[in-house]
Write an enzyme that holds these catalytic residues in place. Structure first.
Site, PDB file in Angstrom:
ATOM      1  N   GLU A 155       6.937   6.999  -3.630  1.00  0.00           N
ATOM      2  CA  GLU A 155       5.527   7.233  -3.967  1.00  0.00           C
ATOM      3  C   GLU A 155       5.155   8.705  -4.095  1.00  0.00           C
ATOM      4  OE1 GLU A 155       2.867   7.399   0.000  1.00  0.00           O
ATOM      5  OE2 GLU A 155       3.770   5.444  -0.332  1.00  0.00           O
ATOM      6  N   HIS A 173      -1.631   3.956  -1.230  1.00  0.00           N
ATOM      7  CA  HIS A 173      -1.616   4.499   0.132  1.00  0.00           C
ATOM      8  C   HIS A 173      -3.040   4.792   0.611  1.00  0.00           C
ATOM      9  CE1 HIS A 173       1.333   6.594   3.032  1.00  0.00           C
ATOM     10  NE2 HIS A 173       0.221   6.338   3.682  1.00  0.00           N
ATOM     11  N   ASP A 215       0.836  -1.198   0.000  1.00  0.00           N
ATOM     12  CA  ASP A 215       0.000   0.000   0.000  1.00  0.00           C
ATOM     13  C   ASP A 215       0.871   1.247   0.000  1.00  0.00           C
ATOM     14  OD1 ASP A 215      -2.630   1.316   0.221  1.00  0.00           O
ATOM     15  OD2 ASP A 215      -1.889   1.977   2.176  1.00  0.00           O
TER      16      ASP A 215
END
Length: 346
Positions: free
Chosen positions: A262, A294, A257
């Site tokens: 990111e 996320h 996740d």
């Protein structure tokens, strides 16, 4: 009384909705900004008392200096982690508060959802049946019952994940630098956890010590076919080492996740663009990798708790001499924090 002014960076529609609907929203004047906080965008907070930031805002020493000179008094994180804030540099200049627990159930449940989706091929079944393909070839999974799960980090989220795993009849081992007392959890050293676990789930903060704790050396110690889950912080895993472990057929599944690079990808729509991150593109292309953006925290309950706690943190800071959810460099290891939090850290 004049309202406290907040510059709200990296805002999304779901953020606005939860903060607008908060019970204490009327006490504040909030400016919602789509851009992230950085050295290029700090001026947007001019005239504000508070900046409210999320996980990918870059609150480095230069940004802290700029905010301090503009008269910003508080950095309000609307998340639990604070590795994106130079808290040692902020000490003595700007106070920092966070949301230590918004919904540990949301994150723990998402971790289990990722695991179940991966090992039972739910995502593949969904795509197949949409095309009226009802073949079961290549869809064989495995039972969780009786498997050993190694949980790294036994804070609230980690312990709730452990409870979920117990419900599946799994064997639990865990590692934490500061074990939970009288928890009934079997704690082991990291190397033993790597060697014994069929599944490894990360629920620890990102620190200098935990950076790339999953790396080529640790992967080599793991069982062949191990499943790795990360709903904590991306840089806990060396992405290149993870990719090599998958290509070598040593890692059986990766449920992510979060991702260490990111910040320039997650929370944005790149469906009509070419993503320049080759490592992420290769990971997503692997049949045994699931990546979510996320979103483990993203439930109505969690968003409501984040909004209420963040605004209550701001109110407490300006109205009282206490600051319950403050963090500073002395608190960088909260499990060993010497602050009583009965007053502000400085």
């Amino acid at each position: 009384m004049e309202k406290i002014k907040i510059a709200f960076y990296d805002s999304k529609d779901y953020d606005k909705e939860s903060f607008i609907n908060s019970n204490v929203n009327d006490e504040f004047e909030i400016t919602y900004l789509e851009t992230r906080l950085s050295v290029d965008t700090y001026k947007l907070a001019e005239g504000c008392d508070v900046v409210c930031v999320f996980v990918n805002d870059d609150v480095n020493s230069e940004v802290i200096d700029k905010l301090h000179k503009m008269g910003v008094k508080l950095i309000a994180l609307r998340c639990a982690g604070y590795n994106n804030v130079d808290i040692e540099y902020a000490f003595g200049k700007i106070h920092v508060v966070r949301v230590p627990a918004y919904s540990p159930y949301a994150v723990a449940e998402h971790a289990m959802a990722l695991l179940l989706t991966s090992i039972r091929r739910i995502h593949k079944a969904y795509i197949r049946t949409r095309d009226f393909n009802f073949s079961l070839n290549g869809m064989t999974g495995f039972d969780l019952h009786g498997k050993t799960v190694g949980v790294i980090g036994t804070g609230k989220i980690g312990r709730i994940f452990i409870d979920i795993c117990r419900g599946f009849g799994m064997n639990i081992i865990a590692y934490d630098k500061f074990p939970a007392k009288d928890s009934g959890i079997e704690y082991v050293e990291l190397d033993e956890l790597f060697e014994r676990s069929d599944i490894i789930s990360l629920h620890c903060p990102l620190t200098d010590e935990s950076l790339h704790m999953i790396n080529a050396d640790s992967i080599e110690k793991m069982k062949k076919g191990v499943a790795i889950i990360n709903t904590s912080r991306g840089a806990l895993i060396d992405s290149e080492a993870l990719l090599e472990g998958i290509k070598a057929r040593h890692i059986g599944a990766a449920c992510l996740d979060v991702y260490e690079e990111e910040s320039n990808v997650f929370f944005h729509d790149y469906s009509n663009h070419i993503v320049n991150d080759d490592t992420l593109a290769r990971l997503i292309s692997m049949p045994n990798v699931i990546v979510t953006s996320h979103q483990a925290f993203l439930t109505k309950e969690a968003l409501s708790n984040i909004a209420d706690t963040t605004l209550n943190n701001v109110r407490e800071f300006f109205e009282k001499d206490t600051c319950t959810n403050e963090v500073c460099y002395k608190c960088s290891n909260l499990a060993n924090c010497n602050q009583a939090h009965d007053k502000k850290c400085f």
